[in-house]
Write a protein that holds these residues in place. Sequence first.
Motif, mmCIF file in Angstrom:
data_model
loop_
_atom_site.group_PDB
_atom_site.id
_atom_site.type_symbol
_atom_site.label_atom_id
_atom_site.label_comp_id
_atom_site.label_asym_id
_atom_site.label_seq_id
_atom_site.Cartn_x
_atom_site.Cartn_y
_atom_site.Cartn_z
ATOM 1 N N THR A 25 30.287 51.718 51.627
ATOM 2 C CA THR A 25 29.599 51.750 50.355
ATOM 3 C C THR A 25 28.196 52.305 50.535
ATOM 4 O OG1 THR A 25 30.676 49.606 50.121
ATOM 5 C CG2 THR A 25 29.405 50.345 48.278
ATOM 6 N N PRO A 30 29.500 52.139 44.322
ATOM 7 C CA PRO A 30 30.896 51.688 44.335
ATOM 8 C C PRO A 30 31.694 52.323 45.460
ATOM 9 C CG PRO A 30 30.537 53.237 42.547
ATOM 10 C CD PRO A 30 29.196 52.974 43.163
ATOM 11 N N GLY A 46 34.215 40.734 43.271
ATOM 12 C CA GLY A 46 32.773 40.838 43.079
ATOM 13 C C GLY A 46 32.199 42.196 43.449
ATOM 14 N N GLN A 47 32.989 43.054 44.053
ATOM 15 C CA GLN A 47 32.530 44.372 44.484
ATOM 16 C C GLN A 47 32.641 45.389 43.348
ATOM 17 O OE1 GLN A 47 31.525 45.339 47.765
ATOM 18 N NE2 GLN A 47 31.519 43.153 48.228
ATOM 19 N N SER A 48 31.747 46.372 43.341
ATOM 20 C CA SER A 48 31.834 47.497 42.425
ATOM 21 C C SER A 48 32.721 48.552 43.071
ATOM 22 C CB SER A 48 30.441 48.059 42.167
ATOM 23 O OG SER A 48 30.514 49.173 41.316
ATOM 24 N N THR A 107 34.676 53.262 37.022
ATOM 25 C CA THR A 107 33.915 52.364 37.879
ATOM 26 C C THR A 107 33.987 50.985 37.240
ATOM 27 O OG1 THR A 107 32.428 54.135 38.566
ATOM 28 C CG2 THR A 107 31.651 51.881 38.885
ATOM 29 N N GLU A 109 33.973 46.369 38.240
ATOM 30 C CA GLU A 109 33.798 45.287 39.206
ATOM 31 C C GLU A 109 35.122 44.551 39.332
ATOM 32 O OE1 GLU A 109 31.530 41.053 39.311
ATOM 33 O OE2 GLU A 109 30.272 42.797 38.869
ATOM 34 N N GLN A 127 43.766 39.589 41.045
ATOM 35 C CA GLN A 127 42.547 40.385 40.881
ATOM 36 C C GLN A 127 42.739 41.360 39.742
ATOM 37 O OE1 GLN A 127 40.495 39.816 45.097
ATOM 38 N NE2 GLN A 127 41.211 41.845 44.797
ATOM 39 N N LEU A 129 40.138 44.200 36.967
ATOM 40 C CA LEU A 129 38.905 44.984 36.899
ATOM 41 C C LEU A 129 38.122 44.672 35.639
ATOM 42 C CD1 LEU A 129 40.410 48.387 38.064
ATOM 43 C CD2 LEU A 129 38.986 46.834 39.420
ATOM 44 N N ARG A 131 35.261 46.341 33.366
ATOM 45 C CA ARG A 131 34.548 47.601 33.097
ATOM 46 C C ARG A 131 33.520 47.343 32.010
ATOM 47 N NH1 ARG A 131 36.499 53.131 30.613
ATOM 48 N NH2 ARG A 131 35.050 54.468 31.746
ATOM 49 N N ARG A 132 32.289 47.732 32.267
ATOM 50 C CA ARG A 132 31.222 47.502 31.286
ATOM 51 C C ARG A 132 30.878 48.762 30.555
ATOM 52 N NH1 ARG A 132 30.774 42.492 32.610
ATOM 53 N NH2 ARG A 132 30.468 41.812 34.711
#
Length: 132
Positions: A25, A30, A46-48, A107, A109, A127, A129, A131-132
């Motif tokens: 990274t 990301p 918790g990772q991007s 992209t 988190e 898990q 994703l 997305r914001r």
Amino acid sequence: MRMALLMVLGAAACRPGATVYDALTPNGGPVTVTVHQVLTTPSLAGQSVSITGTCLGYAVPTVAKGPPPVTRSDWQLEEQGEAVWVTGPLPSGCGVTTGSTSAATITAEVGQDTLPALGGQGGGVRQYLVRR
């Protein structure tokens, strides 16, 4: 001597927030992953991440594991027959009911929750994703 080496290696491997992806990274940006990696690598929580797949929208049959994690409007991102749930805006070119015909890179988190065991299907950690 061997015990001391094992203790040092163990302490280094257990440092908080460390993942196998830290070295990949650059500048905290990301990391590029696949849908399969998101689904099978708990340390990504918790990772991007940057991920490429085909948007299935949210009105197509479910490929991803379990129900939508956050809202009924969550959608699926598919790659090579596997899909991950995504909560947040659809990528450009993806229709709500029709999905898309070409791959998109987003992209997001990596989030994590727990599915209950229902109807003969095992529960467990899942898990998805964000997305914001």
